[in-house]
Design an enzyme around this catalytic site. Structure first.
Site, short mmCIF file in Angstrom:
data_model
loop_
_atom_site.label_atom_id
_atom_site.label_comp_id
_atom_site.label_asym_id
_atom_site.label_seq_id
_atom_site.Cartn_x
_atom_site.Cartn_y
_atom_site.Cartn_z
N GLY A 1 6.01 6.32 -3.66
CA GLY A 1 4.80 5.63 -3.24
C GLY A 1 4.90 4.13 -3.50
O GLY A 1 5.76 3.66 -4.23
N CYS A 2 3.99 3.39 -2.87
CA CYS A 2 4.02 1.93 -2.98
C CYS A 2 3.61 1.46 -4.37
O CYS A 2 4.28 0.63 -4.99
CB CYS A 2 3.14 1.31 -1.91
SG CYS A 2 1.48 2.03 -1.78
N TYR A 3 2.49 1.99 -4.88
CA TYR A 3 2.05 1.61 -6.22
C TYR A 3 3.11 1.97 -7.26
O TYR A 3 3.34 1.25 -8.22
CB TYR A 3 0.76 2.33 -6.58
CG TYR A 3 -0.52 1.68 -6.12
CD1 TYR A 3 -0.78 0.33 -6.34
CD2 TYR A 3 -1.51 2.44 -5.49
CE1 TYR A 3 -1.97 -0.24 -5.94
CE2 TYR A 3 -2.71 1.88 -5.09
CZ TYR A 3 -2.94 0.52 -5.32
OH TYR A 3 -4.13 -0.05 -4.93
N CYS B 1 6.04 -0.44 -7.41
CA CYS B 1 5.63 -1.71 -8.01
C CYS B 1 5.41 -1.58 -9.52
O CYS B 1 5.51 -2.56 -10.25
CB CYS B 1 4.35 -2.19 -7.33
SG CYS B 1 4.10 -3.98 -7.36
#
Length: 345
Positions: A149-151, A154
């Protein structure tokens, strides 16, 4: 040429994936599927693709897709991917899943956070968590990739070197993250209307966001012990980009140079992670690229290490990372088709 198909072509991540794949020098797009608008052109929906050489949208047909494809990207909603992937995987093709269905080591964790049983838990032993900076060797030998996932990307990238080296305490880590609205997907929602998002910032899913479990899994694997942390997501009044501000307690006596050397050396040879010794990254430094930029401040006054990481949620947080994984699986340079510079404006 690598023959690629995309299931779920009309969502934001799917459309971005197709935009990038259509420009990849070693890829031919052979099938794009959509249940709702099969028979139409994707450029009817996304006018930026009007000059792209891409197939007409079609209904999902497993025999046609597996026969014609070398790699199949599943850009389907969480829960839908696990219904089609077993058959795709059994065909012997490479499958890269952009949902959360094959990101977990333990089916019980998936069930806890997604509220449904996993219909093919045996495949979790075959899948690899597709974060190339942590699992490149495993990715190169796998046919089933659970694209992160993106979160999570990061949050994991700035923390992994530090928890692995023991430079920070694994207790009390806080990730305060903010994302553009495309991170919520294309499905209509009152909370995503222009008047709800514009000139507004709001927190959501505090203490229960699904990506918490991914971050904890991967950092626990790096640390060799269980890590439990706080993850607080927020919605920004912008289309793209994630900025995470991360708070951790450093061990006694470490310096700014120690922190920089730890993170920078960990990502030596990884082309999409940029570590800043001075200054802090911003989303406009990475949007439009497959990069994750990391900066930090060591606050000795309160004994706190503050990390800041940024990435484009649709590229390094989804489509670009999927292509990076594809490149690794097929023995290409992982930067192939992903060398675009960020757009500053």
């Amino acid at each position: 040429m690598i023959k690629a198909s995309v299931l779920g072509a009309t969502g934001y991540a799917g459309a971005e994936l197709i935009r990038l794949l259509s420009q990849h020098p070693d890829v031919e797009l052979v099938h794009l599927t959509s249940h709702s608008v099969a028979g139409s052109e994707l450029s009817d929906m996304y006018k930026n693709l009007i000059n792209a050489d891409i197939p007409t949208l079609s209904q999902y047909n497993v025999s046609t897709i597996t026969q014609d494809s070398d790699v199949i990207f599943t850009s389907l909603p969480h829960g839908a991917s696990k219904e089609v992937i077993p058959e795709l995987f059994e065909s012997g093709k490479v499958v890269i899943d952009l949902s959360g269905d094959y990101r977990y080591d333990d089916a019980k964790v998936y069930q806890q956070w997604y509220g449904q049983e996993h219909s093919s838990p045996y495949l979790l032993k075959q899948s690899v968590y597709g974060l190339p900076e942590l699992h490149k060797d495993k990715i190169s030998k796998s046919r089933l990739i659970g694209n992160p996932g993106c979160y999570t990307t990061c949050g994991i990238l700035p923390l992994a070197p530090l928890v692995g080296s023991g430079l920070i305490s694994t207790d009390g880590i806080i990730i305060d993250a903010k994302s553009g609205a495309t991170g919520a997907g294309r499905a209509p929602s009152t909370g995503l209307h222009f008047c709800e998002v514009d000139e507004n910032i709001k927190a959501y899913n505090l203490a229960k966001h699904r990506h918490t479990s991914e971050i904890e899994q991967e950092l626990s694997n790096v640390a060799g012990k269980e890590i439990v942390l706080s993850f607080s997501p927020h919605l920004l009044p912008s289309k793209r980009g994630i900025l995470s501000t991360i708070y951790a307690t450093p061990v006694e006596g470490i310096s700014k140079d120690d922190v920089y050397e730890c993170i920078n050396s960990f990502y030596a040879g990884h082309p999409f992670v940029n570590v800043m010794k001075d200054g802090l990254p911003e989303v406009k430094h990475v949007n439009g690229s497959n990069c994750c930029n990391i900066g930090f401040v060591l606050d000795t006054r309160v004994n706190r290490l503050i990390l800041v990481s940024v990435l484009d949620n649709l590229i390094k947080g989804a489509a670009g990372q999927a292509i990076q994984n594809m490149n690794i699986v097929f023995g290409l340079n992982e930067t192939t088709g992903l060398k675009m510079l960020p757009y500053y404006l």
